[in-house]
Design an enzyme around this catalytic site. Sequence first.
Site, mmCIF file in Angstrom:
data_model
loop_
_atom_site.group_PDB
_atom_site.id
_atom_site.type_symbol
_atom_site.label_atom_id
_atom_site.label_comp_id
_atom_site.label_asym_id
_atom_site.label_seq_id
_atom_site.Cartn_x
_atom_site.Cartn_y
_atom_site.Cartn_z
ATOM 1 N N GLU A 260 -25.671 26.398 -26.886
ATOM 2 C CA GLU A 260 -26.105 27.187 -25.723
ATOM 3 C C GLU A 260 -27.623 27.217 -25.635
ATOM 4 O OE1 GLU A 260 -25.154 31.578 -23.816
ATOM 5 O OE2 GLU A 260 -24.931 31.274 -25.977
ATOM 6 N N HIS B 63 -21.248 25.094 -26.205
ATOM 7 C CA HIS B 63 -21.588 25.546 -24.858
ATOM 8 C C HIS B 63 -21.990 24.293 -24.069
ATOM 9 C CE1 HIS B 63 -22.354 29.713 -23.356
ATOM 10 N NE2 HIS B 63 -22.920 29.064 -22.350
ATOM 11 N N ASP C 30 -22.262 26.991 -15.347
ATOM 12 C CA ASP C 30 -22.048 25.951 -16.338
ATOM 13 C C ASP C 30 -21.344 24.745 -15.728
ATOM 14 O OD1 ASP C 30 -22.166 28.679 -17.508
ATOM 15 O OD2 ASP C 30 -22.168 27.599 -19.406
ATOM 16 N N TRP D 246 -25.436 29.080 -9.726
ATOM 17 C CA TRP D 246 -24.142 29.595 -10.167
ATOM 18 C C TRP D 246 -23.169 29.561 -8.986
ATOM 19 C CZ3 TRP D 246 -28.009 29.646 -13.320
ATOM 20 C CH2 TRP D 246 -27.822 29.821 -14.683
ATOM 21 N N ASP E 163 -17.496 29.351 -20.672
ATOM 22 C CA ASP E 163 -18.870 29.155 -21.135
ATOM 23 C C ASP E 163 -18.894 28.826 -22.616
ATOM 24 O OD1 ASP E 163 -17.849 31.722 -21.582
ATOM 25 O OD2 ASP E 163 -19.823 32.594 -21.809
ATOM 26 N N ARG F 9 -17.013 33.864 -28.814
ATOM 27 C CA ARG F 9 -17.387 35.283 -28.797
ATOM 28 C C ARG F 9 -16.584 36.043 -27.746
ATOM 29 N NH1 ARG F 9 -23.004 33.353 -26.657
ATOM 30 N NH2 ARG F 9 -22.759 33.477 -24.399
ATOM 31 N N ASP F 10 -16.955 37.288 -27.522
ATOM 32 C CA ASP F 10 -16.245 38.141 -26.570
ATOM 33 C C ASP F 10 -16.663 37.821 -25.141
ATOM 34 O OD1 ASP F 10 -18.820 39.062 -26.819
ATOM 35 O OD2 ASP F 10 -18.284 41.148 -27.228
ATOM 36 N N GLU F 11 -16.368 36.596 -24.726
ATOM 37 C CA GLU F 11 -16.745 36.151 -23.381
ATOM 38 C C GLU F 11 -15.678 35.192 -22.874
ATOM 39 O OE1 GLU F 11 -21.022 35.074 -21.291
ATOM 40 O OE2 GLU F 11 -20.910 35.685 -23.390
#
Length: 886
Positions: free
Chosen positions: A742, A768, A466, A524, A453, A457-459
């Site tokens: 994003e 994003h 997506d 999704w 995505d 960051r913490d992802e």
Amino acid sequence: MAEITRFTVENVESGCVTDEEHPCFAFVVTSEVEGDAVASATISINDQIIDATEQIAVRYMGPALEPFTSYAAELLVTLTSGATATAQTSFETGRLSTPWQAQWITDGDYKFTEKKVSPRPMVFRRVLNLDAAKAVKSARLYATALGMYDVTINGDKISDYYFAPGFTSYKTNLQYQAYDVTEQLAASHNSTLVATVTGGWAVGSFVFTRVNRVTAPRQAFLAELRVQYTDGTTEIIATDSNWQVTLDSPVKTADLYDGEVFDARDTFTADAVSTISGKSVAWRTAALENVRIHPTITADYSARVKVHEVFTPVSCNRLSSGELIYDFGQNFAGVVRLHLKNAHNGQTIMVKHAEIINNDGSLNTTFLRTAQATLVYTATEGGQTYQPQFTYMGFRYISVSGVSAEDVEVEGVALYSDMKQIGHFSSSNPQINRLQKNIEWGSKSNLMDIPTDCPQRDERMGWTGDIAVFSPTACFNFDMSRFLNKWLKDVKAEQTHGGGIPNTVPVQGYGFPATMPKMAIDWWGDACVLVPWAEYQARGDKQILRDMYDTMKKYVKACLFWAHLWGTGDKRYIWDTPSVLHFGDWVAPDVPQMSQWQSRSKWTATASLNNTSRTLARIAEILGETEDAKKYNQLADRVAQAYINVFTDGRGKLKNEFQTAYVLPLYLGMFPENQRAAATENFVRLVEKNDYKIGTGFPGTPYILFALADNGRADVAYKMLLNDACPSWLYEVKQGATTIWERWDGLDENGECPIGDDGTDIMISYNHYASGAVGAFLYKRVAGLEQTSAGYKTFRVAPIIGGGLTSAETNVQTPYGVAASSWTFDEETKQFALTVTVPVGTSAEVILPNGEKYTVQSGTHTYTTTLHPEITSENNETRANEEVRA
């Protein structure tokens, strides 16, 4: 003259090592003869001859291939003009079904119990004392790990591959890599092999909750070195208790989110004998590990992550704190490379990363959340270079402390999966061209072994929504075949027994909704249908549809289960489950709260059920599943009828109006013909009221311009495309974006970050790719190039003129060769010129803006005409929805 310009096995041109029993070949041929086509083709593999009746997906079906064997393949093509061409390639088989002699090894004394962090790196060593009386003919290392590994022999790296063994659903699918180390071992029979294994995705901290030890309690390594001597004998050196292990390593810590700590004073020498912190390395006997998972271990089938573009900074500023702030001029995913000129022993340099900077010039790291995104490097004496191996960041800016600007040279190294860029687009509008570049860099940054995505960051998780909406754009710009085939194996593996598809694949520590077997999330979960469909449309190989067919059917059944759960009549086809179980109109800019995005889920979910059913019907027809095709078409029709009956007044007006609620049924052809025009005008009214700004979230944004242009309102589509007020694509460009954001409001007009409390925990990424799905409109409508059958065997060129553009061009490397469209328009003389390139073996329908139509075969064709004033974007003929989407 004919020439074979591409000859692949398993979608790679060279270096293929495969465990596929029936490897797949493909080729591209060019000819100077207009209208030429392939008359016949054969592929010879050793003594086996394959008649290649197609140019794509030519499968070897001869006698069983032997493991650990090199095969030569020769292609002979004869064209209808009589011209011939030949090409050669080769491939190796991997282990196939050969049992491993190797055993999993680990550090048996290491008890990793800390939470929300990654484990200490492990280093494994084996001294290779080969038979000095024999000459090495070939040597291959076959290796994998639970964790992330890198191997050196005599201190030299054996591969440029990052993040081996790759990110898969480890409990079912694990890759091993095959390395040709003949040169290293032929040069020295007494060599030292060292493998560093960090936590990676399998053991390290991952997802925003920072869970760890998801796959294993600690790292483990598995490897076999197979050395073949010139006398025909083979020696196998496998991981076992004869190997050694240590936690003493120059890599002190390595974490995907937090970064890497590296002490160059402790770097191993070629023989791996060194000191750590002034003490001898504490090597001890490696322990055998009882691995708790039992995946299928297969030769690497991915598009490997490698180094690509290298950036030099466009500026360097020194803050009052002494920090150096570098701007690379491009947001991207990767790492930095530090060239230290005159470092002193023990000098510590710290590097931090961010996508944007604050008004005072410092890095804005707030939106990284818990990710530290930091490198700490301790130098030895003199000149040296450092580039981290076990982490990556998403960034445009870095801060460097601990060194002066004069003593360091900094580079930014882009990392992404090794996918060939095959599509290109440009126009007379520089802002649109920048948008295309943003789409490309958003893709590169997030196609990191899995479709992530965001990279910062913490992802960095494999969010299905997506890639579901972005896949047509991705498949135009890049050869996504190996990348998507790999990821879809995990989608298939992660499907719950009730048919649901997790929101992220691989799941790897993120529970919802994987813990709810029947839970299906519209758009999704749709990735299991939409992604293989996009790849099939681009590449033309039916196998991807066949491989995913049962997964698609189970998923659509799960979606229908939720629709049927409540109500009667039409409402049995309205997917109306509690909104908290959906993402709905995710990040729609016309409403400010996450709960409001989710509250639109019954519209987005019902349209999703129509779309997946209709797409599945098309797939069933292609695969010869006639009864299924009939069933899913009927389901799609019934869902469309329910949408119209429940959500509209029956005359083309929605009872609850918002942009996405119009976009989806208009794009998907859900409105009856007698209501479509009225629905279009009601939708246009909303767009005009919103000053031609975007009002759609993830499900609607990819299709909004199509919904307008394909229903006779290309004029409105162009006004929206060219709008530079927030929210819009060109607003981001105007604000200096070099990737897709994003959220549309990531920065205000003053460059501030006005993200408030919308329920998303300050969720904003500036890299994003999802909204970059608008790229499909640029290629298919602005430049006008669109496949009408899989793999561009047939395609249409029908550009829509408008928006003040005076030119546009696009080209794509199809499985048959380059297809291209290039047009110019002179506003003063009204002269329009179009050039179309058609590959060998394909045909194209050409539709000029004045309605003239032509059908052409291979070659380059040019058309000129005068466009009268009435032929404008406002009056482009409405396209049939079914034809467009097919």
